[in-house]
Design a protein around this motif. Structure first.
Motif, PDB file in Angstrom:
ATOM      1  N   HIS A 190      -6.077  21.320  39.449  1.00  0.00           N
ATOM      2  CA  HIS A 190      -7.383  20.875  38.953  1.00  0.00           C
ATOM      3  C   HIS A 190      -7.210  20.099  37.660  1.00  0.00           C
ATOM      4  O   HIS A 190      -6.578  20.591  36.710  1.00  0.00           O
ATOM      5  N   ALA A 191      -7.731  18.871  37.616  1.00  0.00           N
ATOM      6  CA  ALA A 191      -7.690  18.075  36.390  1.00  0.00           C
ATOM      7  C   ALA A 191      -8.751  18.631  35.434  1.00  0.00           C
ATOM      8  O   ALA A 191      -9.909  18.234  35.454  1.00  0.00           O
ATOM      9  N   ARG A 192      -8.332  19.547  34.595  1.00  0.00           N
ATOM     10  CA  ARG A 192      -9.266  20.317  33.768  1.00  0.00           C
ATOM     11  C   ARG A 192      -9.907  19.470  32.677  1.00  0.00           C
ATOM     12  O   ARG A 192     -11.116  19.572  32.432  1.00  0.00           O
ATOM     13  N   SER A 193      -9.114  18.630  31.987  1.00  0.00           N
ATOM     14  CA  SER A 193      -9.703  17.879  30.885  1.00  0.00           C
ATOM     15  C   SER A 193      -9.001  16.553  30.643  1.00  0.00           C
ATOM     16  O   SER A 193      -7.824  16.385  30.967  1.00  0.00           O
ATOM     17  N   LEU A 194      -9.762  15.625  30.073  1.00  0.00           N
ATOM     18  CA  LEU A 194      -9.253  14.349  29.579  1.00  0.00           C
ATOM     19  C   LEU A 194      -9.700  14.193  28.142  1.00  0.00           C
ATOM     20  O   LEU A 194     -10.836  14.531  27.796  1.00  0.00           O
TER      21      LEU A 194
END
Length: 227
Positions: A190-194
């Motif tokens: 899961h791409a949690r944050s940018l």
């Protein structure tokens, strides 16, 4: 296969240049040779009055959920493209892996190359002659033979996190290509944050995507508190 009914409901951030959406797992960003529904089919719903639809500024695998940055017009895409290609954007992924590392944090420095010379093939392998690839990782929780990791890719190679975890001996849960999971399994990545330094005189824009439903149980088992 994920079907996206309301892309507006998945909008996490919006300004004049940038949108960030929570991409569902199972939905490819771009059209492929096999056809079928893609995220691109839905982007007209995010024009918000502009003459053209936004476009993805980076890649996110079909089976990976979470933060996807979109540029709202050509100049925005160009600026975002430079930031992504220059590794200026801080990306944090959450993964649940089978087994796990003995240590609490570390780095994986392992060059990657395509398994096949066929340019249509996305499958990768560890190869000393391949492209340099670096991932930093930290353990966030453990339980029931699983480990919850924060993964920070410094480089952006195809399937980098999946190969790096598998080659380390702790494949990502639900990975049929590199982890031996049955086809149709839910990939626990899961791409949690940018964190995007888009405006020179302002703080970086930081956006988080909520925990996806298919990962909630495994994250609970490894220590994520209920919200």
């Amino acid at each position: 296969m994920s079907t996206l009914h309301d892309i507006g409901a998945r909008l996490l951030y919006r300004d004049a240049l940038l949108l960030v959406i929570d991409k569902p797992a199972g939905l490819p960003v771009h059209p492929g040779p096999r056809g079928g529904e893609t995220l691109t089919d839905h982007l007209d719903g995010l024009r918000f009055g502009l003459p053209r639809r936004p476009e993805a500024a980076h890649r996110l695998d079909r089976d990976t959920s979470g933060c996807l940055a979109l540029g709202r017009h050509a100049k925005a895409l160009a600026r975002l493209g430079k930031l992504f290609s220059g590794n200026a954007i801080d990306k944090t992924y959450w993964a649940v892996v089978s087994g796990g590392p003995a240590e609490e944090e570390g780095s994986i420095d392992l060059a990657l190359a395509r398994r096949s010379p066929d340019p249509r093939s996305w499958w990768m392998k560890a190869d000393p002659a391949g492209d340099p690839s670096l991932t930093h990782w930290q353990v966030l929780g453990r339980g029931d033979g699983l480990t919850w990791l924060a993964l920070k890719p410094v480089t952006g190679r195809t399937h980098q996190l999946r190969v790096h975890c598998a080659e380390s001996g702790w494949p990502i849960l639900g990975d049929p290509i590199y982890g031996g999971a049955p086809r149709g399994s839910a990939l626990h990545l899961h791409a949690r944050s940018l964190s995007i330094p888009l405006y020179p005189k302002r703080e970086a824009i930081t956006v988080e995507a909520p925990v996806p439903g298919h990962m909630a149980e495994a994250l609970r088992q490894t220590g994520l508190a209920e919200h």
